[in-house]
Design a protein around this motif. Structure first.
Motif, mmCIF file in Angstrom:
data_model
loop_
_atom_site.group_PDB
_atom_site.id
_atom_site.type_symbol
_atom_site.label_atom_id
_atom_site.label_comp_id
_atom_site.label_asym_id
_atom_site.label_seq_id
_atom_site.Cartn_x
_atom_site.Cartn_y
_atom_site.Cartn_z
ATOM 1 N N SER A 16 -20.532 4.105 10.000
ATOM 2 C CA SER A 16 -19.547 3.772 11.022
ATOM 3 C C SER A 16 -19.356 2.254 11.039
ATOM 4 N N THR A 17 -18.115 1.833 10.837
ATOM 5 C CA THR A 17 -17.818 0.413 10.628
ATOM 6 C C THR A 17 -16.542 0.046 11.372
ATOM 7 N N ILE A 18 -16.436 -1.209 11.789
ATOM 8 C CA ILE A 18 -15.209 -1.680 12.438
ATOM 9 C C ILE A 18 -14.100 -1.753 11.394
ATOM 10 N N LEU A 19 -13.171 -0.812 11.469
ATOM 11 C CA LEU A 19 -12.067 -0.707 10.514
ATOM 12 C C LEU A 19 -10.778 -0.414 11.295
ATOM 13 N N PRO A 20 -10.148 -1.431 11.860
ATOM 14 C CA PRO A 20 -8.944 -1.202 12.680
ATOM 15 C C PRO A 20 -7.797 -0.635 11.848
ATOM 16 N N ASN A 21 -6.971 0.173 12.498
ATOM 17 C CA ASN A 21 -5.790 0.677 11.804
ATOM 18 C C ASN A 21 -4.605 -0.259 12.037
ATOM 19 N N HIS A 22 -3.478 0.105 11.444
ATOM 20 C CA HIS A 22 -2.285 -0.743 11.494
ATOM 21 C C HIS A 22 -1.844 -1.017 12.937
ATOM 22 N N ALA A 23 -1.789 0.022 13.757
ATOM 23 C CA ALA A 23 -1.340 -0.148 15.141
ATOM 24 C C ALA A 23 -2.302 -1.032 15.931
ATOM 25 N N ILE A 50 0.835 -1.208 0.000
ATOM 26 C CA ILE A 50 0.000 0.000 0.000
ATOM 27 C C ILE A 50 0.869 1.258 0.000
ATOM 28 N N LYS A 51 1.917 1.237 0.806
ATOM 29 C CA LYS A 51 2.817 2.401 0.870
ATOM 30 C C LYS A 51 3.425 2.678 -0.496
ATOM 31 N N GLU A 52 3.908 1.633 -1.168
ATOM 32 C CA GLU A 52 4.515 1.817 -2.484
ATOM 33 C C GLU A 52 3.480 2.268 -3.515
ATOM 34 N N ALA A 53 2.270 1.715 -3.422
ATOM 35 C CA ALA A 53 1.215 2.103 -4.364
ATOM 36 C C ALA A 53 0.822 3.569 -4.170
ATOM 37 N N LYS A 54 0.708 4.006 -2.912
ATOM 38 C CA LYS A 54 0.353 5.402 -2.647
ATOM 39 C C LYS A 54 1.452 6.343 -3.149
ATOM 40 N N ARG A 105 -9.236 10.313 -4.796
ATOM 41 C CA ARG A 105 -10.115 9.311 -4.198
ATOM 42 C C ARG A 105 -9.467 7.922 -4.212
ATOM 43 N N ILE A 106 -8.519 7.723 -5.129
ATOM 44 C CA ILE A 106 -7.785 6.455 -5.146
ATOM 45 C C ILE A 106 -7.070 6.253 -3.816
ATOM 46 N N LEU A 107 -6.488 7.327 -3.287
ATOM 47 C CA LEU A 107 -5.778 7.233 -2.007
ATOM 48 C C LEU A 107 -6.737 6.899 -0.875
ATOM 49 N N GLU A 108 -7.939 7.483 -0.912
ATOM 50 C CA GLU A 108 -8.943 7.194 0.111
ATOM 51 C C GLU A 108 -9.352 5.727 0.067
ATOM 52 N N LEU A 109 -9.516 5.196 -1.148
ATOM 53 C CA LEU A 109 -9.901 3.794 -1.273
ATOM 54 C C LEU A 109 -8.778 2.859 -0.839
ATOM 55 N N MET A 110 -7.544 3.284 -0.996
ATOM 56 C CA MET A 110 -6.425 2.478 -0.506
ATOM 57 C C MET A 110 -6.478 2.371 1.015
ATOM 58 N N ASP A 111 -6.811 3.486 1.678
ATOM 59 C CA ASP A 111 -6.946 3.460 3.134
ATOM 60 C C ASP A 111 -8.111 2.562 3.565
ATOM 61 N N GLU A 112 -9.189 2.605 2.789
ATOM 62 C CA GLU A 112 -10.333 1.735 3.077
ATOM 63 C C GLU A 112 -9.948 0.267 2.896
ATOM 64 N N MET A 113 -9.242 -0.013 1.831
ATOM 65 C CA MET A 113 -8.815 -1.390 1.566
ATOM 66 C C MET A 113 -7.916 -1.897 2.681
ATOM 67 N N ARG A 114 -7.001 -1.048 3.117
ATOM 68 C CA ARG A 114 -6.104 -1.417 4.208
ATOM 69 C C ARG A 114 -6.899 -1.728 5.478
ATOM 70 N N ALA A 115 -7.851 -0.852 5.816
ATOM 71 C CA ALA A 115 -8.626 -1.040 7.039
ATOM 72 C C ALA A 115 -9.496 -2.298 6.961
ATOM 73 N N ARG A 116 -10.067 -2.556 5.793
ATOM 74 C CA ARG A 116 -10.877 -3.768 5.644
ATOM 75 C C ARG A 116 -10.024 -5.017 5.763
#
Length: 285
Positions: A244-251, A33-37, A90-101
């Protein structure tokens, strides 16, 4: 008294290695994800430099529906079943969503592996306590009549633990609490809640993710105020659904993995002490 060989080793080792695999998948996902962003940001910067619209950087895909009523047709007949496009930032926003899912799915996978461990520990505990009255013995024998001949064997207790903890592991946790000082295990970095409360929260999250797409379930909630705050701390507004959805972050997902492996080790040590068995995995002197 000489210490006995430890029968709880295998379950802990298998769980630890399984979570290590999941954590490695998360590491690769974060890296990707980092490289894609970075790649997207470079492309957007080029468009800005050229004074072109960022929305001209776009992509899209579609799912297809295949005609299942033409099985003998040489070529499958397909129709578009859902088209999605995304432009600019919006691509970046969807990447964050994908990561959280992805993190939410890791939570489910990690917790379900922990439930497997709890069932294994429960079976081993019952085997050590052969002769103890089983809470669901009559119902178990009715549902599994062939198992009565194997009473007081390890295979018998494994099947019993699987049946007793088919939906949740409350019976196992209750049995652990009667034999082990669970209150001596603390993981103060996560809301300071006791072991049993942490499991309730993660079980709630798992069920919400699997059955409610991460939404807060309707109906009666079996969590106290502190436990509800724990779950809500994992919730964010979804870019896709605006709910509002359960979407944990990396930490947070890292913390879940560390916490459950730590508790798995804690249970392993407590069982070892209870039955005078050698602690083969002594991480802390």
């Amino acid at each position: 008294m000489a210490q006995r060989a430890n029968v709880f080793n295998g379950g802990f080792d298998e769980f630890r290695e399984s979570v290590a695999d999941l954590a490695h998948c998360e590491f690769v996902m974060e890296w990707g994800i980092k490289e894609a962003k970075n790649s997207v940001n470079r492309s957007l910067a080029v468009l800005r430099k050229r004074r072109q619209s960022e929305d001209s950087f776009a992509g899209g895909n579609a799912i297809t529906v295949t005609n299942v009523f033409r099985p003998n047709n040489k070529f499958p007949i397909r129709a578009p079943g859902g088209v999605r496009t995304v432009e600019g930032k919006r691509i970046l926003e969807l990447m964050d969503e994908m990561r959280a899912r992805f993190h939410s799915y890791l939570l489910v996978a990690t917790y379900e592996r922990f439930e497997v461990l709890l069932k294994d520990y429960y079976a081993m505990l019952l085997y050590q306590l052969r002769g103890v009255v089983l809470p669901r013995k009559a119902k178990f024998h009715k549902e599994q009549p062939s198992m009565a001949r194997k009473a007081n064997t390890l295979p018998y207790f494994r099947v019993y633990a699987g049946v007793a903890c088919r939906q949740k592991c409350d019976e196992a946790i209750t049995a652990f609490a009667k034999k082990l000082p669970l209150q001596t295990m603390t993981y103060t970095w996560h809301h300071g809640m006791p072991f049993q409360s942490i499991l309730k929260c993660l079980s709630f999250c798992r069920n919400a993710i699997v059955h409610e797409e991460g939404r807060w379930p309707t109906g009666k909630i079996s969590l106290n105020k502190a436990e509800q705050e724990f779950v809500r701390s994992y919730m964010r507004i979804s870019t896709l659904t605006n709910e509002s959805t359960i979407l944990p972050n990396h930490a947070e997902i890292d913390n879940v993995m560390e916490m459950l492996v730590s508790y798995a080790y804690g249970l392993y040590v407590l069982f070892s002490r209870q039955f005078n068995m050698v602690v083969a995995n002594s991480y802390f002197k």
